[in-house]
Design an enzyme around this catalytic site. Structure first.
Site, PDB file in Angstrom:
ATOM      1  N   GLU A   8       0.876  -1.164   0.000  1.00 33.75           N
ATOM      2  CA  GLU A   8       0.000   0.000   0.000  1.00 33.75           C
ATOM      3  C   GLU A   8       0.921   1.224   0.000  1.00 33.75           C
ATOM      4  O   GLU A   8       1.817   1.315   0.838  1.00 33.75           O
ATOM      5  CB  GLU A   8      -0.889   0.010   1.254  1.00 33.75           C
ATOM      6  CG  GLU A   8      -1.816   1.191   1.225  1.00 33.75           C
ATOM      7  CD  GLU A   8      -2.768   1.284   2.419  1.00 33.75           C
ATOM      8  OE1 GLU A   8      -2.734   0.408   3.301  1.00 33.75           O
ATOM      9  OE2 GLU A   8      -3.523   2.263   2.427  1.00 33.75           O
ATOM     10  N   ARG A  25       5.807 -12.925   9.250  1.00 33.31           N
ATOM     11  CA  ARG A  25       6.401 -11.597   9.068  1.00 33.31           C
ATOM     12  C   ARG A  25       7.820 -11.594   9.582  1.00 33.31           C
ATOM     13  O   ARG A  25       8.131 -12.306  10.547  1.00 33.31           O
ATOM     14  CB  ARG A  25       5.652 -10.567   9.928  1.00 33.31           C
ATOM     15  CG  ARG A  25       4.358 -10.084   9.429  1.00 33.31           C
ATOM     16  CD  ARG A  25       3.802  -9.081  10.424  1.00 33.31           C
ATOM     17  NE  ARG A  25       4.239  -7.731  10.134  1.00 33.31           N
ATOM     18  CZ  ARG A  25       3.635  -6.952   9.244  1.00 33.31           C
ATOM     19  NH1 ARG A  25       2.586  -7.369   8.584  1.00 33.31           N
ATOM     20  NH2 ARG A  25       4.086  -5.728   9.027  1.00 33.31           N
ATOM     21  N   LYS A  59       4.948   0.203   8.982  1.00 32.11           N
ATOM     22  CA  LYS A  59       4.975   1.523   8.350  1.00 32.11           C
ATOM     23  C   LYS A  59       4.339   2.580   9.244  1.00 32.11           C
ATOM     24  O   LYS A  59       4.774   3.713   9.290  1.00 32.11           O
ATOM     25  CB  LYS A  59       4.230   1.475   7.010  1.00 32.11           C
ATOM     26  CG  LYS A  59       5.118   1.068   5.854  1.00 32.11           C
ATOM     27  CD  LYS A  59       4.380   1.185   4.541  1.00 32.11           C
ATOM     28  CE  LYS A  59       3.438   0.026   4.377  1.00 32.11           C
ATOM     29  NZ  LYS A  59       2.640   0.055   3.175  1.00 32.11           N
TER      30      LYS A  59
END
Ligand code: ATP
Ligand code: MG
Length: 559
Positions: free
Chosen positions: A38, A263, A273
């Site tokens: 994103e 992850r 982020k």
């Protein structure tokens, strides 16, 4: 002791096993993956893991990998982020097959939504956000059906069209899938598909005032692109039933499968982020590319090589098990790469002056310095020598213990490439700080060899004052002083106040490229360095990329 060495990359993992299996069962003939950020921030080291996985698979299986922007939240996204992401992926050494955006599919996604309404599998809900949340239930209690759940197909079609045609304010209605408000999986309790948002989108401008949600968009974008294996992180495992529900209930050009992996979590750092954004927006760092940040752009500025990041990702592998990787693994991947790559030079970070009283004032000579001890291709350079030199303040001690093999009154050391010198006198300033060491040299020791077999244990680095280049050097340490800074409510509490030390008075030998942020050097005994973006020939600024050894290993062992 824990092993942080970086083994040669073995690419096998459970995802490649699945692909091998699919290929041998003729379930597929071409592997297609995608990396779907994103564009709401800069990429970080965690993204590098996903990039290496997705692009690595496409490369090794002669398949394709798209870089796709999952841009369905226009309020948080921007062109700046898009450009930085493209640059980072390229810099890491990967080439995308194509670079679409989810927003390129907005027309198709709208049609898919209409299709679901036609099938009676989606409805317009007119509850407000709070009611929707309250009626969703909890992990232990079922949800409650919306009073609008049984609207007719015709009414839903009309309302959805009106939503699209800007007839309503934000939040007035939303489109939801009609699945099961009693489902044990909360993601299946009539998830939202579209919401009204009057916001300009960086790609589609003001064409839309309704935007699709991530779960609806993601799988359909995969299907439109012919993605075969949609690889995502474990937190999406619970979303997989929804991913499947959407694809199973619509006629799509292809049918991808979602596979989850763990992850990357790295000690002493943030891999989110949102949290990195906070560090930037609250001014705790200089920007997204602050060399202390483990963003790809910060690491690039700091002097990480793309090869070291890829080697790190190979070393940690891909599994379904959550684990936290030690910072030493990343640092060692970097050291191993820079050790091979970096030309050796001499620099003094915190200088004190040495005057060699028996060396003629007007004399100069050149020593030949080997640029790389293991690689003769790097050749040699000339290192100028004269009567006045700079040496490292740390390399002198007035009342030194026996084991101190560097400069001290009455003791002899070897100057790298040059001569033996002995310290005869110490000159201090008014504040009692050492300013100058008066020394003498042995002309017979030229080249650093003992003239009579006498032993000199220490070798120190130096720079000729007359030839030196003055520079600023930034020394970095970990940005956080707790192993899991992201876990705290307030991440700023564990910011390491000493994460950057600015040394304004450093001196370099002349054979150093001062700008460009391209050439990695090993300054002997000090670590690996690179010129910063702000560096100019007049005002050179260098970043220490990494020390030569792990200074934290000792601290961790004694914990
Ligand atoms: P963040 O919480 O930092 O914003 P994200 O997962 O929302 O991370 P995206 O831009 O949506 O970030 O992620 C793009 C891709 O990178 C996704 O497939 C995501 O799973 C993957 N990714 C993100 N962070 C990590 C990580 N720490 N380790 C491995 N893959 C990651
Ligand atoms: Mg995300």
């Amino acid at each position: 002791m824990t092993d942080t060495s970086v083994a040669a990359g073995d690419h096998s993992n459970f995802i490649r096993d699945i692909i091998d299996n699919d290929l041998s069962n003729n379930k597929l003939n071409k592997v297609v993956t995608r990396f779907p950020p994103e564009p709401n921030g800069y990429l970080h080291i965690g993204h590098a893991k996903s990039i290496c996985l997705n692009f690595g698979i496409a490369r090794d299986y002669q398949g394709r990998c798209n870089l796709r922007f999952d841009d369905t939240n226009p309020e948080k996204e921007s062109i700046e982020y898009i450009n930085s992401i493209r640059r980072d992926v390229e810099w890491l050494g990967f080439e995308w097959h194509s670079n679409p955006s989810a927003s390129d599919y907005f027309d198709q996604l709208y049609q898919f939504a209409v299709d679901l309404i036609h099938q009676g599998k989606a409805y317009v809900d007119s509850q407000n956000a709070e009611e929707i949340r309250d009626n969703r239930g909890t992990l232990t209690s079922p949800g409650v059906d919306s009073p609008y759940r049984n609207r007719s197909v015709e009414e839903n079609l009309q309302l959805f069209e009106d939503m699209k045609n800007d007839k309503f304010a934000d939040g007035k209605h939303a489109l939801r899938a009609k699945i099961d408000m009693q489902s044990g999986n909360i993601n299946l309790r009539d998830p939202l598909l579209y919401r009204i948002r009057h916001i300009t989108h960086h790609n589609t401008g003001d064409d839309w005032c309704i935007y699709p949600l991530y779960d609806f968009t993601h799988g359909l974008s995969d299907a439109i692109e012919g993605v075969t294996h949609s690889l995502c992180t474990l937190e999406f495992e619970d979303h997989r039933p929804l991913y499947d529900w959407i694809l199973d209930n619509l006629e799509t050009p292809s049918r991808p499968v979602q596979i989850e992996f763990s992850r990357l979590q790295l000690e002493y750092s943030l891999t989110s982020k949102r949290k990195l954004n906070l560090m930037v927006s609250e001014g705790h760092v200089d920007g997204w590319d602050d060399p202390r940040m483990l963003t790809i752009s910060g690491m690039r500025r700091r002097g990480f090589t793309p090869e070291s990041i890829v080697a790190f990702c190979d070393a940690i592998g891909v599994t379904k098990k959550d684990s936290t990787i030690q910072m030493g693994v990343l640092e060692n991947a970097l050291r191993e790469d820079l050790n091979i790559r970096a030309a050796r030079r001499m620099a003094v970070i915190d200088p004190i002056k040495v005057v060699i009283e028996n060396y003629p004032e007007d004399q100069e000579e050149m020593f030949s310095g080997v640029n790389h001890p293991q690689n003769p291709d790097y050749g040699t350079r000339e290192v100028p020598f004269s009567r006045e030199l700079y040496v490292e303040r740390d390399d002198f001690m007035e009342d030194a213990p026996n084991k101190f093999f560097r400069l001290s009154p009455g003791r002899e050391v070897r100057l790298r490439f040059a001569y033996y010198i002995t310290c005869n006198e110490v000159i201090k300033n008014g504040a009692g700080e050492v300013e100058t060491l008066i020394c003498s040299y042995d002309p017979e020791s030229r080249g650093g060899n003992s003239p009579d077999g006498r032993k000199v244990k220490g070798t120190i680095h130096w720079v000729s004052t007359r030839h030196a280049v003055k520079a600023q050097v930034n020394l970095y340490d970990r940005l956080f002083n707790t192993a899991n800074p992201g876990a705290a409510d307030d991440i700023t509490e564990s910011i390491n106040p000493d994460s950057r030390q600015i040394m304004e008075n450093a001196r370099f030998e002349p054979a150093i490229e001062l700008t460009g942020n391209k050439i990695a050097y090993q300054f002997e005994r000090l670590g690996y360095f690179i010129s910063d973006y702000d560096s100019t020939t007049e005002n050179p600024v260098f970043n220490r990329t990494m020390t030569l050894r792990d200074s934290w290993a000792k601290i961790e062992q004694s914990r």
